[in-house]
Motif scaffolding. Sequence first.
Motif, PDB file in Angstrom:
ATOM      1  N   PHE A  35       0.829  -1.204   0.000  1.00 14.08           N
ATOM      2  CA  PHE A  35       0.000   0.000   0.000  1.00 14.08           C
ATOM      3  C   PHE A  35       0.866   1.258   0.000  1.00 14.08           C
ATOM      4  O   PHE A  35       0.598   2.232  -0.725  1.00 14.08           O
ATOM      5  N   ASP A  38       2.290   1.683  -3.427  1.00 15.69           N
ATOM      6  CA  ASP A  38       1.235   2.173  -4.327  1.00 15.69           C
ATOM      7  C   ASP A  38       1.101   3.691  -4.201  1.00 15.69           C
ATOM      8  O   ASP A  38       1.002   4.406  -5.213  1.00 15.69           O
ATOM      9  N   ALA A  42       1.820   6.397  -7.035  1.00 14.94           N
ATOM     10  CA  ALA A  42       0.684   7.219  -7.482  1.00 14.94           C
ATOM     11  C   ALA A  42       0.951   8.699  -7.277  1.00 14.94           C
ATOM     12  O   ALA A  42       0.436   9.549  -8.020  1.00 14.94           O
ATOM     13  N   PHE A  95      -7.168   3.708  -7.049  1.00 14.21           N
ATOM     14  CA  PHE A  95      -6.077   3.420  -7.978  1.00 14.21           C
ATOM     15  C   PHE A  95      -6.549   2.896  -9.337  1.00 14.21           C
ATOM     16  O   PHE A  95      -5.748   2.722 -10.244  1.00 14.21           O
ATOM     17  N   ALA A  99      -5.222  -1.635 -11.261  1.00 12.20           N
ATOM     18  CA  ALA A  99      -4.226  -1.735 -10.193  1.00 12.20           C
ATOM     19  C   ALA A  99      -4.210  -3.123  -9.573  1.00 12.20           C
ATOM     20  O   ALA A  99      -3.225  -3.521  -8.945  1.00 12.20           O
ATOM     21  N   MET A 101      -6.296  -4.474  -7.158  1.00 11.85           N
ATOM     22  CA  MET A 101      -6.645  -4.616  -5.739  1.00 11.85           C
ATOM     23  C   MET A 101      -7.546  -5.833  -5.496  1.00 11.85           C
ATOM     24  O   MET A 101      -7.507  -6.445  -4.421  1.00 11.85           O
ATOM     25  N   SER A 154       3.008   4.515 -14.333  1.00  9.06           N
ATOM     26  CA  SER A 154       2.756   4.398 -12.893  1.00  9.06           C
ATOM     27  C   SER A 154       1.658   3.379 -12.617  1.00  9.06           C
ATOM     28  O   SER A 154       1.734   2.604 -11.653  1.00  9.06           O
ATOM     29  N   ILE A 158       2.031   0.119 -10.252  1.00  7.25           N
ATOM     30  CA  ILE A 158       1.131  -0.181  -9.132  1.00  7.25           C
ATOM     31  C   ILE A 158       0.550  -1.586  -9.291  1.00  7.25           C
ATOM     32  O   ILE A 158       0.462  -2.362  -8.331  1.00  7.25           O
ATOM     33  N   GLN A 159       0.149  -1.889 -10.520  1.00  5.86           N
ATOM     34  CA  GLN A 159      -0.384  -3.231 -10.785  1.00  5.86           C
ATOM     35  C   GLN A 159       0.665  -4.301 -10.477  1.00  5.86           C
ATOM     36  O   GLN A 159       0.360  -5.336  -9.867  1.00  5.86           O
ATOM     37  N   ASN A 162       1.031  -4.830  -6.649  1.00  6.54           N
ATOM     38  CA  ASN A 162      -0.050  -5.598  -6.038  1.00  6.54           C
ATOM     39  C   ASN A 162      -0.033  -7.072  -6.443  1.00  6.54           C
ATOM     40  O   ASN A 162      -0.286  -7.957  -5.621  1.00  6.54           O
TER      41      ASN A 162
END
Length: 356
Positions: A35, A38, A42, A95, A99, A101, A154, A158-159, A162
């Motif tokens: 997190f 991320d 971001a 996100f 992303a 999640m 970005s 982020i993807q 996760n």
Amino acid sequence: MGLKNFICKDVRNQNEPKRGIVTLRIIYIVMMVAFLLDLVIAGWGAVKYSPYKIGLIFAAIIILFAITYNSSTKVSLTLFLMFTFIFSLSLIPCFGWSAGMQNYFITMLMMCYFAVHAGMAFKIVLTLLVLCVRIVTIFIYSGTLPETEISEVSGKMIQSVNISAVFLLTVIISYIYSHRENIEESKLMKYNDSLAREANTDRLTGLYNRRYASDYLDSVKKAGTLGAISICIADIDFFKKVNDTYGHDAGDLVLKSMAEILRNECGENCLVSRWGGEEFLLIFSGVNGDDAFTMLDTLRKKIKNHVFTFGEQEISVTMTFGLTEYDFSGNIDKTIKEADEKLYRGKTGGRDRVVY
């Protein structure tokens, strides 16, 4: 070392299993780190747009982590499942759908199966619940864009964070819940192997015992296509005199040394077993009677010239052999009896010889 002790610290209730609690603590740490990454990727815009949501998530992770030290596994696990639902569904708008999640549902599913102590029916119900929520998220959130502008690079980073976190948690959960079982299974297999060896091995000589030899002969009888099979019963001559003259310890030494000689000299195609007392059964696979006779006569001479040393005593013995070739159309028990009769003829005929 300090972090390990911190994570692995036991719960207050001594009756609680430790493994589930430790797993939850690791999950919370990984989720917290992912997190944070991320948010860093971001940028400040994501924090500025949803400060209360982000602050509450951080606070929730810390509180839930702390609860693991004072609550039961069941309570902590229930809170974890509820939090992961909220964590995933609340951060998809933050996100964006891409992303990943929603992938944290996999962690929930694994914990449902590994950490929940309940019947399979209950676990299936939990699985269906997770599946239903996962499907609903597709209809509600699929294609959702982030609340703040996040560049394509970005977004992919982020993807990746996760997905990596979920993969890592999958590996950790699988390891924690399978490691002990694998160790126990390995120990059980080794123990079963040792029992099998003990059941099939003569304790004094280390050779196969009569039970194993009989089972092997049964398999030979059923196979019927192994080629020539020669069977020999060998007996140490005047072995009682060895025990009476030098003692039973000396007799044991002769038996053990004789077993080693037979094992080394008879080759890989011969199964050597202790048939009983000072008798040995030799089963030659793929060796006809004539070839077996030549091998045994050479072995007989080596045994005759060998000196067994017991302390300061030098002991010499001879051995008599009764040899026969197994006819697959006949009876193997009859073949063994024939070998035994030839051994008897060798004994009455002067010993130290191979009778074929």
